[in-house]
Design a protein around this motif. Sequence first.
Motif, PDB file in Angstrom:
ATOM      1  N   GLY A  41       0.817  -1.202   0.000  1.00 27.81           N
ATOM      2  CA  GLY A  41       0.000   0.000   0.000  1.00 27.81           C
ATOM      3  C   GLY A  41       0.854   1.257   0.000  1.00 27.81           C
ATOM      4  O   GLY A  41       1.854   1.359   0.703  1.00 27.81           O
ATOM      5  N   VAL A  42       0.461   2.206  -0.830  1.00 30.40           N
ATOM      6  CA  VAL A  42       1.156   3.480  -0.935  1.00 30.40           C
ATOM      7  C   VAL A  42       0.107   4.580  -0.834  1.00 30.40           C
ATOM      8  O   VAL A  42      -0.963   4.473  -1.429  1.00 30.40           O
ATOM      9  CB  VAL A  42       1.892   3.589  -2.291  1.00 30.40           C
ATOM     10  CG1 VAL A  42       2.571   4.935  -2.437  1.00 30.40           C
ATOM     11  CG2 VAL A  42       2.907   2.481  -2.446  1.00 30.40           C
ATOM     12  N   LEU A  43       0.430   5.597  -0.066  1.00 27.72           N
ATOM     13  CA  LEU A  43      -0.479   6.724   0.020  1.00 27.72           C
ATOM     14  C   LEU A  43      -0.591   7.413  -1.328  1.00 27.72           C
ATOM     15  O   LEU A  43       0.354   7.411  -2.125  1.00 27.72           O
ATOM     16  CB  LEU A  43       0.020   7.736   1.049  1.00 27.72           C
ATOM     17  CG  LEU A  43       0.036   7.277   2.499  1.00 27.72           C
ATOM     18  CD1 LEU A  43       0.668   8.345   3.377  1.00 27.72           C
ATOM     19  CD2 LEU A  43      -1.378   6.983   2.972  1.00 27.72           C
ATOM     20  N   MET A  44      -1.738   7.987  -1.603  1.00 26.71           N
ATOM     21  CA  MET A  44      -1.958   8.659  -2.882  1.00 26.71           C
ATOM     22  C   MET A  44      -0.944   9.778  -3.094  1.00 26.71           C
ATOM     23  O   MET A  44      -0.442   9.975  -4.193  1.00 26.71           O
ATOM     24  CB  MET A  44      -3.381   9.203  -2.923  1.00 26.71           C
ATOM     25  CG  MET A  44      -3.815   9.614  -4.269  1.00 26.71           C
ATOM     26  SD  MET A  44      -3.828   8.162  -5.307  1.00 26.71           S
ATOM     27  CE  MET A  44      -4.725   8.755  -6.679  1.00 26.71           C
ATOM     28  N   ARG A  45      -0.623  10.494  -2.032  1.00 28.59           N
ATOM     29  CA  ARG A  45       0.350  11.583  -2.134  1.00 28.59           C
ATOM     30  C   ARG A  45       1.726  11.040  -2.534  1.00 28.59           C
ATOM     31  O   ARG A  45       2.403  11.611  -3.380  1.00 28.59           O
ATOM     32  CB  ARG A  45       0.441  12.319  -0.802  1.00 28.59           C
ATOM     33  CG  ARG A  45       1.427  13.479  -0.816  1.00 28.59           C
ATOM     34  CD  ARG A  45       1.407  14.229   0.485  1.00 28.59           C
ATOM     35  NE  ARG A  45       0.090  14.861   0.609  1.00 28.59           N
ATOM     36  CZ  ARG A  45      -0.483  15.195   1.755  1.00 28.59           C
ATOM     37  NH1 ARG A  45       0.120  14.963   2.885  1.00 28.59           N
ATOM     38  NH2 ARG A  45      -1.662  15.766   1.778  1.00 28.59           N
ATOM     39  N   GLU A  46       2.122   9.913  -1.932  1.00 28.77           N
ATOM     40  CA  GLU A  46       3.412   9.312  -2.273  1.00 28.77           C
ATOM     41  C   GLU A  46       3.417   8.831  -3.717  1.00 28.77           C
ATOM     42  O   GLU A  46       4.402   8.977  -4.424  1.00 28.77           O
ATOM     43  CB  GLU A  46       3.719   8.149  -1.340  1.00 28.77           C
ATOM     44  CG  GLU A  46       3.970   8.558   0.088  1.00 28.77           C
ATOM     45  CD  GLU A  46       4.099   7.357   1.018  1.00 28.77           C
ATOM     46  OE1 GLU A  46       3.960   6.211   0.547  1.00 28.77           O
ATOM     47  OE2 GLU A  46       4.330   7.581   2.213  1.00 28.77           O
ATOM     48  N   ALA A  47       2.294   8.264  -4.169  1.00 34.52           N
ATOM     49  CA  ALA A  47       2.201   7.790  -5.549  1.00 34.52           C
ATOM     50  C   ALA A  47       2.328   8.955  -6.520  1.00 34.52           C
ATOM     51  O   ALA A  47       2.997   8.844  -7.556  1.00 34.52           O
ATOM     52  CB  ALA A  47       0.885   7.049  -5.763  1.00 34.52           C
ATOM     53  N   ALA A  48       1.703  10.080  -6.201  1.00 33.40           N
ATOM     54  CA  ALA A  48       1.793  11.254  -7.066  1.00 33.40           C
ATOM     55  C   ALA A  48       3.217  11.789  -7.109  1.00 33.40           C
ATOM     56  O   ALA A  48       3.712  12.166  -8.181  1.00 33.40           O
ATOM     57  CB  ALA A  48       0.836  12.343  -6.583  1.00 33.40           C
ATOM     58  N   GLN A  49       3.891  11.803  -5.967  1.00 27.85           N
ATOM     59  CA  GLN A  49       5.278  12.268  -5.943  1.00 27.85           C
ATOM     60  C   GLN A  49       6.171  11.352  -6.767  1.00 27.85           C
ATOM     61  O   GLN A  49       7.032  11.821  -7.514  1.00 27.85           O
ATOM     62  CB  GLN A  49       5.786  12.345  -4.503  1.00 27.85           C
ATOM     63  CG  GLN A  49       5.186  13.475  -3.706  1.00 27.85           C
ATOM     64  CD  GLN A  49       5.567  13.413  -2.227  1.00 27.85           C
ATOM     65  OE1 GLN A  49       6.106  12.417  -1.760  1.00 27.85           O
ATOM     66  NE2 GLN A  49       5.274  14.480  -1.502  1.00 27.85           N
ATOM     67  N   GLN A  53       8.292  12.359 -10.139  1.00 33.89           N
ATOM     68  CA  GLN A  53       9.729  12.137 -10.259  1.00 33.89           C
ATOM     69  C   GLN A  53      10.055  11.288 -11.474  1.00 33.89           C
ATOM     70  O   GLN A  53      11.034  11.534 -12.180  1.00 33.89           O
ATOM     71  CB  GLN A  53      10.269  11.479  -8.998  1.00 33.89           C
ATOM     72  CG  GLN A  53      10.268  12.382  -7.797  1.00 33.89           C
ATOM     73  CD  GLN A  53      10.604  11.645  -6.507  1.00 33.89           C
ATOM     74  OE1 GLN A  53      10.720  10.431  -6.498  1.00 33.89           O
ATOM     75  NE2 GLN A  53      10.734  12.388  -5.419  1.00 33.89           N
ATOM     76  N   SER A  54       9.210  10.299 -11.747  1.00 32.06           N
ATOM     77  CA  SER A  54       9.448   9.408 -12.871  1.00 32.06           C
ATOM     78  C   SER A  54       9.139  10.072 -14.202  1.00 32.06           C
ATOM     79  O   SER A  54       9.802   9.819 -15.199  1.00 32.06           O
ATOM     80  CB  SER A  54       8.599   8.143 -12.735  1.00 32.06           C
ATOM     81  OG  SER A  54       8.922   7.463 -11.550  1.00 32.06           O
ATOM     82  N   PHE A  55       8.110  10.901 -14.210  1.00 29.72           N
ATOM     83  CA  PHE A  55       7.674  11.552 -15.442  1.00 29.72           C
ATOM     84  C   PHE A  55       7.569  13.058 -15.200  1.00 29.72           C
ATOM     85  O   PHE A  55       6.481  13.581 -14.995  1.00 29.72           O
ATOM     86  CB  PHE A  55       6.306  11.011 -15.882  1.00 29.72           C
ATOM     87  CG  PHE A  55       6.291   9.535 -16.080  1.00 29.72           C
ATOM     88  CD1 PHE A  55       6.791   8.970 -17.235  1.00 29.72           C
ATOM     89  CD2 PHE A  55       5.793   8.707 -15.093  1.00 29.72           C
ATOM     90  CE1 PHE A  55       6.779   7.600 -17.416  1.00 29.72           C
ATOM     91  CE2 PHE A  55       5.782   7.340 -15.263  1.00 29.72           C
ATOM     92  CZ  PHE A  55       6.276   6.778 -16.429  1.00 29.72           C
ATOM     93  N   PRO A  56       8.697  13.758 -15.253  1.00 33.20           N
ATOM     94  CA  PRO A  56       8.662  15.181 -14.929  1.00 33.20           C
ATOM     95  C   PRO A  56       7.766  15.990 -15.861  1.00 33.20           C
ATOM     96  O   PRO A  56       7.265  17.037 -15.479  1.00 33.20           O
ATOM     97  CB  PRO A  56      10.119  15.614 -15.042  1.00 33.20           C
ATOM     98  CG  PRO A  56      10.809  14.540 -15.782  1.00 33.20           C
ATOM     99  CD  PRO A  56      10.022  13.291 -15.592  1.00 33.20           C
ATOM    100  N   LEU A  57       7.522  15.518 -17.073  1.00 27.94           N
ATOM    101  CA  LEU A  57       6.662  16.268 -17.984  1.00 27.94           C
ATOM    102  C   LEU A  57       5.216  16.287 -17.507  1.00 27.94           C
ATOM    103  O   LEU A  57       4.429  17.124 -17.929  1.00 27.94           O
ATOM    104  CB  LEU A  57       6.733  15.681 -19.395  1.00 27.94           C
ATOM    105  CG  LEU A  57       8.087  15.793 -20.087  1.00 27.94           C
ATOM    106  CD1 LEU A  57       8.030  15.154 -21.458  1.00 27.94           C
ATOM    107  CD2 LEU A  57       8.508  17.243 -20.207  1.00 27.94           C
ATOM    108  N   LEU A  58       4.850  15.362 -16.631  1.00 26.93           N
ATOM    109  CA  LEU A  58       3.492  15.340 -16.094  1.00 26.93           C
ATOM    110  C   LEU A  58       3.327  16.277 -14.908  1.00 26.93           C
ATOM    111  O   LEU A  58       2.218  16.542 -14.483  1.00 26.93           O
ATOM    112  CB  LEU A  58       3.113  13.917 -15.667  1.00 26.93           C
ATOM    113  CG  LEU A  58       3.076  12.867 -16.772  1.00 26.93           C
ATOM    114  CD1 LEU A  58       2.736  11.515 -16.178  1.00 26.93           C
ATOM    115  CD2 LEU A  58       2.087  13.248 -17.841  1.00 26.93           C
TER     116      LEU A  58
END
Length: 81
Positions: A41-49, A53-58
């Motif tokens: 499980g990952v918090l939504m905020r952590e997933a967004a971060q 980081q993985s896709f800086p264009l997003l």
Amino acid sequence: MFKSKCKECVSIEAKYYRENNKEALKQKRQELREKAAPDVGVLMREAAQMANQSFPLLSPAYWNTGAAKRVYEELGLKWTF
């Protein structure tokens, strides 16, 4: 293909086995669940971060939406988001 038991007999034996081995079957199912689905499980905020980081264009920081909105207005286009 020939079988040594009919479908009805197999069904009766399976039902008998399940009734007499409830605890063992329950424990096996629990072990399979624990093994098959680890807690990731990952918090939504952590997933967004992580996604930013993985896709800086997003990342919203990359896209200047204020500038884009001004360009739309200058061209007479309706800004919808």
